[in-house]
Write a protein that holds these residues in place. Sequence first.
Motif, PDB file in Angstrom:
ATOM      1  N   ALA A   1       0.748   2.216   3.972  1.00 22.67           N
ATOM      2  CA  ALA A   1      -0.285   3.225   3.757  1.00 22.67           C
ATOM      3  C   ALA A   1      -0.080   4.453   4.633  1.00 22.67           C
ATOM      4  O   ALA A   1       0.462   4.364   5.739  1.00 22.67           O
ATOM      5  CB  ALA A   1      -1.668   2.624   4.037  1.00 22.67           C
TER       6      ALA A   1
ATOM      7  N   ARG B   1      -6.481  -3.528   0.009  1.00 26.59           N
ATOM      8  CA  ARG B   1      -5.612  -3.722  -1.148  1.00 26.59           C
ATOM      9  C   ARG B   1      -6.419  -4.092  -2.394  1.00 26.59           C
ATOM     10  O   ARG B   1      -6.132  -3.632  -3.508  1.00 26.59           O
ATOM     11  CB  ARG B   1      -4.578  -4.807  -0.844  1.00 26.59           C
ATOM     12  CG  ARG B   1      -3.533  -4.374   0.170  1.00 26.59           C
ATOM     13  CD  ARG B   1      -2.748  -5.527   0.754  1.00 26.59           C
ATOM     14  NE  ARG B   1      -2.114  -6.363  -0.274  1.00 26.59           N
ATOM     15  CZ  ARG B   1      -1.406  -7.448   0.012  1.00 26.59           C
ATOM     16  NH1 ARG B   1      -1.237  -7.828   1.282  1.00 26.59           N
ATOM     17  NH2 ARG B   1      -0.859  -8.151  -0.962  1.00 26.59           N
TER      18      ARG B   1
ATOM     19  N   LYS C   1      -0.345   5.032  -0.770  1.00 26.70           N
ATOM     20  CA  LYS C   1      -1.801   5.088  -0.749  1.00 26.70           C
ATOM     21  C   LYS C   1      -2.286   5.694   0.571  1.00 26.70           C
ATOM     22  O   LYS C   1      -1.677   5.498   1.626  1.00 26.70           O
ATOM     23  CB  LYS C   1      -2.401   3.695  -0.917  1.00 26.70           C
ATOM     24  CG  LYS C   1      -1.984   2.980  -2.199  1.00 26.70           C
ATOM     25  CD  LYS C   1      -2.402   3.751  -3.444  1.00 26.70           C
ATOM     26  CE  LYS C   1      -2.023   3.008  -4.719  1.00 26.70           C
ATOM     27  NZ  LYS C   1      -2.396   3.774  -5.935  1.00 26.70           N
TER      28      LYS C   1
ATOM     29  N   ASP D   1      -7.637   7.127  -0.955  1.00 26.29           N
ATOM     30  CA  ASP D   1      -7.698   6.060  -1.962  1.00 26.29           C
ATOM     31  C   ASP D   1      -8.705   5.005  -1.545  1.00 26.29           C
ATOM     32  O   ASP D   1      -9.173   4.222  -2.370  1.00 26.29           O
ATOM     33  CB  ASP D   1      -6.315   5.419  -2.123  1.00 26.29           C
ATOM     34  CG  ASP D   1      -5.315   6.375  -2.756  1.00 26.29           C
ATOM     35  OD1 ASP D   1      -5.490   6.695  -3.945  1.00 26.29           O
ATOM     36  OD2 ASP D   1      -4.380   6.809  -2.063  1.00 26.29           O
TER      37      ASP D   1
ATOM     38  N   ILE E   1      -8.520  -0.954  -3.733  1.00 22.46           N
ATOM     39  CA  ILE E   1      -7.635   0.079  -4.288  1.00 22.46           C
ATOM     40  C   ILE E   1      -7.065  -0.367  -5.633  1.00 22.46           C
ATOM     41  O   ILE E   1      -6.912   0.441  -6.557  1.00 22.46           O
ATOM     42  CB  ILE E   1      -6.499   0.410  -3.296  1.00 22.46           C
ATOM     43  CG1 ILE E   1      -7.056   1.205  -2.102  1.00 22.46           C
ATOM     44  CG2 ILE E   1      -5.382   1.209  -3.978  1.00 22.46           C
ATOM     45  CD1 ILE E   1      -6.027   1.536  -1.047  1.00 22.46           C
TER      46      ILE E   1
ATOM     47  N   LEU F   1       0.819  -1.215   0.000  1.00 21.52           N
ATOM     48  CA  LEU F   1       0.000   0.000   0.000  1.00 21.52           C
ATOM     49  C   LEU F   1       0.853   1.264   0.000  1.00 21.52           C
ATOM     50  O   LEU F   1       0.385   2.338   0.390  1.00 21.52           O
ATOM     51  CB  LEU F   1      -0.935  -0.002   1.218  1.00 21.52           C
ATOM     52  CG  LEU F   1      -2.050  -1.045   1.193  1.00 21.52           C
ATOM     53  CD1 LEU F   1      -2.813  -1.063   2.498  1.00 21.52           C
ATOM     54  CD2 LEU F   1      -3.007  -0.794   0.022  1.00 21.52           C
TER      55      LEU F   1
END
Length: 411
Positions: free
Chosen positions: A46, A190, A19, A96, A193, A16
């Motif tokens: 992330a 995941r 993101k 996201d 996205i 990630l």
Amino acid sequence: MTPATGSIQPISRPPLEGKTVVLAVTGSIAAYKAADIASKLVQSGANVEVILTKSATEFVGKSTFEALTHRPVTTGLWEAHSELSIDHVALALRADCVLVAPATANTIAKLALGITDDPITATVLATEAPVIVAPAMDADMFASPSNQRNVTTLQNDGVVFAGPAEGRLASGLVGKGRLVKTATLVGLVRHVIGRHGDYRSRNVIVSAGGTKQPIDPVRYISNRSTGKMGYAIAEAARDRGANVTLVTAADLPDPAGVKVVRAETVDEMRDAIVPASSNADLLVMAAAISDFTPAQVSDRKIKKQRSGKTTLELSKVEDFMPLAQGKHLVKVAFAAETNDLESNAQAKAAPKGAAFVVANNVSEPGSGFGTDTNRVTFVDASGNVDPQSMMDKLDVGHAILDRALPLLGER
């Protein structure tokens, strides 16, 4: 010759990375579990922005999430943390993915009706990012007609629901109302996205694990494969938008967003893979398929012999990979070797109809069964060899997909 690993660190790219995930936490007793969700999302690379309802702060404090995410936490509509000074709008635009976990019946109802009286509901209403809702409440509340109407409304609007799971609830009752596991939620993040990635609309089949050929009702012959490599490939394909079917003999948790088919024996693997291949774009045979099987299977447990010796006759297992055929199908084979890596891999390509073979030396540290890393070499039927660095298995999965992508036909 394969280079020694030495002190080389494996290549790793967090799934990630780059993101932004908005983690919205509501006032369920399961709110304490959101701290683990935030931690795992951060570990996955992330940028995590946390929103807490006032009720959520009764269960877990904002300082916990600020320590885990290194970001300020939003708890009200009038806070001015963001560069736009209106948090819910800024987070909605930057997200996201928005993950509401845990989600109470109250928040689900407000989302369904479009009520925006807190930063969570306002952010969800304003965002164009995918939204995942993970309910956590008493089973009777979740099953109530009004809550089910609200769930259906949100699903029709494109919201992805995760759970709830069955289990013991805070009330002491057992039923469907538990927050799903953190790994499932991170996997779904995941998945949503990546659903518009370079494998979108592609059908990918991955096999994993070591098949088990029965000797009698209590014994079987198998191999040392754990299935980690196959699962990593399946997750990589899912993260890039593919419709993934994982045919597995491994005893690992099901990856979120992946269709899982359990198949322990070679026959079960063949029966699951060959028919599905007709509509597939890519088949990656990462499973360690048994080369031999007992010539006869006893319907009763074989007892010890007085002599102390028992003879087991084995028969060769026919390779079913050549039977997998499809108009768009590209096939990738695996070769787990202990010697003559490149020549053994090349010998497998043409008979299997594989575009290329992924070969690894399982006797090399960090590259064998059960490890989290792998060093592979891509070999095709023409003898072209492309050795890769030591990588995490997820990154090996992406390397395989990168190599296969230009070979896929138009859909």
